[in-house]
Design a protein around this motif. Structure first.
Motif, PDB file in Angstrom:
ATOM      1  N   GLU A 110      38.936  33.289  57.685  1.00 13.68           N
ATOM      2  CA  GLU A 110      38.581  32.114  56.888  1.00 13.68           C
ATOM      3  C   GLU A 110      37.133  32.188  56.425  1.00 13.68           C
ATOM      4  O   GLU A 110      36.809  31.762  55.312  1.00 13.68           O
ATOM      5  N   ARG A 111      36.256  32.744  57.231  1.00 12.60           N
ATOM      6  CA  ARG A 111      34.840  32.874  56.874  1.00 12.60           C
ATOM      7  C   ARG A 111      34.640  33.877  55.737  1.00 12.60           C
ATOM      8  O   ARG A 111      33.792  33.683  54.867  1.00 12.60           O
ATOM      9  N   CYS A 112      35.421  34.947  55.736  1.00 16.47           N
ATOM     10  CA  CYS A 112      35.183  36.056  54.810  1.00 16.47           C
ATOM     11  C   CYS A 112      36.040  36.052  53.554  1.00 16.47           C
ATOM     12  O   CYS A 112      35.747  36.767  52.606  1.00 16.47           O
ATOM     13  N   SER A 113      37.116  35.296  53.532  1.00 18.28           N
ATOM     14  CA  SER A 113      38.030  35.380  52.394  1.00 18.28           C
ATOM     15  C   SER A 113      37.892  34.164  51.487  1.00 18.28           C
ATOM     16  O   SER A 113      37.334  33.142  51.866  1.00 18.28           O
ATOM     17  N   PHE A 114      38.436  34.311  50.320  1.00 13.50           N
ATOM     18  CA  PHE A 114      38.418  33.246  49.327  1.00 13.50           C
ATOM     19  C   PHE A 114      39.850  32.817  49.065  1.00 13.50           C
ATOM     20  O   PHE A 114      40.741  33.653  48.998  1.00 13.50           O
ATOM     21  N   VAL A 115      40.061  31.521  48.913  1.00 15.45           N
ATOM     22  CA  VAL A 115      41.383  31.017  48.574  1.00 15.45           C
ATOM     23  C   VAL A 115      41.346  30.619  47.114  1.00 15.45           C
ATOM     24  O   VAL A 115      40.503  29.834  46.688  1.00 15.45           O
ATOM     25  N   SER A 128      35.216  44.306  55.317  1.00 14.93           N
ATOM     26  CA  SER A 128      34.053  44.926  55.963  1.00 14.93           C
ATOM     27  C   SER A 128      33.102  43.889  56.555  1.00 14.93           C
ATOM     28  O   SER A 128      32.271  44.223  57.395  1.00 14.93           O
ATOM     29  N   MET A 129      33.213  42.634  56.155  1.00 11.81           N
ATOM     30  CA  MET A 129      32.351  41.569  56.681  1.00 11.81           C
ATOM     31  C   MET A 129      32.889  40.960  57.979  1.00 11.81           C
ATOM     32  O   MET A 129      32.196  40.193  58.640  1.00 11.81           O
ATOM     33  N   ILE A 130      34.114  41.297  58.345  1.00 12.25           N
ATOM     34  CA  ILE A 130      34.727  40.715  59.542  1.00 12.25           C
ATOM     35  C   ILE A 130      34.100  41.319  60.789  1.00 12.25           C
ATOM     36  O   ILE A 130      34.001  42.528  60.932  1.00 12.25           O
ATOM     37  N   ARG A 131      33.672  40.444  61.686  1.00 12.54           N
ATOM     38  CA  ARG A 131      33.123  40.890  62.967  1.00 12.54           C
ATOM     39  C   ARG A 131      34.272  41.063  63.954  1.00 12.54           C
ATOM     40  O   ARG A 131      35.128  40.196  64.068  1.00 12.54           O
ATOM     41  N   LEU A 132      34.281  42.187  64.643  1.00 13.82           N
ATOM     42  CA  LEU A 132      35.287  42.438  65.681  1.00 13.82           C
ATOM     43  C   LEU A 132      34.598  42.422  67.041  1.00 13.82           C
ATOM     44  O   LEU A 132      33.512  42.967  67.190  1.00 13.82           O
TER      45      LEU A 132
END
Length: 191
Positions: A110-115, A128-132
């Motif tokens: 939800e933080r990294c994507s656009f709806v 690539s912005m998703i923290r794991l």
């Protein structure tokens, strides 16, 4: 993909629905596709591959993942992205499959994507912005083995009442061993 040079007809492949409904990629994929002789090797599914749903009508199903627990003579569909770990010993595939069903992962999506107006999408830059967050390999093995055993048991004992209880257990297990420890880590880091 040109049909006239088809070498494989009815080649099994992972579809979007399969990814959404299965934490672990099933061994027997119900869908088939024709591939030409040069196409198949590019799309093979290997142990540890993550198949990710890249588009959806709802944010809940966006970037939903299914992880392959073994090499398969199968490929993946057009609405999916295949993510492959750089090194096999960084993460246990069973653990990361569990992680990808956690609330922490959903928050990252939800933080990294656009709806957009009708569809939610995610691209390589956003991925690539998703923290794991992942734990020691010992913990990863324990968490992954427990969850995969429970899911295997549930599949073998197709009892609807028991299946419902097991699904509740799975979500509680994911919260206890993935979501809550990461939330505590984040809270400690922010203080």
């Amino acid at each position: 993909m040109r049909k006239e040079r088809s070498l494989w007809a009815g080649y099994a492949y992972g579809r979007r629905k399969t990814v959404i409904h299965h934490i672990f990629l099933p061994e027997n994929l119900p869908a088939c596709v024709e591939l030409t002789d040069g196409d198949a090797p590019k799309y093979y599914i290997k142990r540890g591959d993550v198949l990710l749903n890249r588009t959806s009508e709802t944010i809940d199903e966006l970037a939903c993942c299914s992880v392959a627990l073994k090499d398969q003579a199968a490929v993946y569909g057009a609405y999916l992205k295949r993510l492959r770990p750089i090194k096999d010993d960084w993460v246990d595939p069973r653990y990361i499959a569990t992680y990808f069903r956690s609330k922490i992962y959903q928050q990252e999506i939800e933080r990294c994507s656009f709806v957009y107006t009708t569809r939610a999408n995610i691209n390589i830059h956003q991925l690539s912005m998703i923290r794991l967050y992942y734990r020691s390999m010992t913990w990863q093995h324990a968490i992954g083995e427990t969850l995969s055993s429970v899911i295997r048991f549930n599949q073998e004992h197709q009892d609807m009442e028991l299946g419902e209880l097991i699904n509740h257990f799975i979500w509680a297990f994911i919260d206890k061993f993935i979501t809550y420890p990461i939330l505590l880590f984040q809270k400690g880091r922010d203080e």
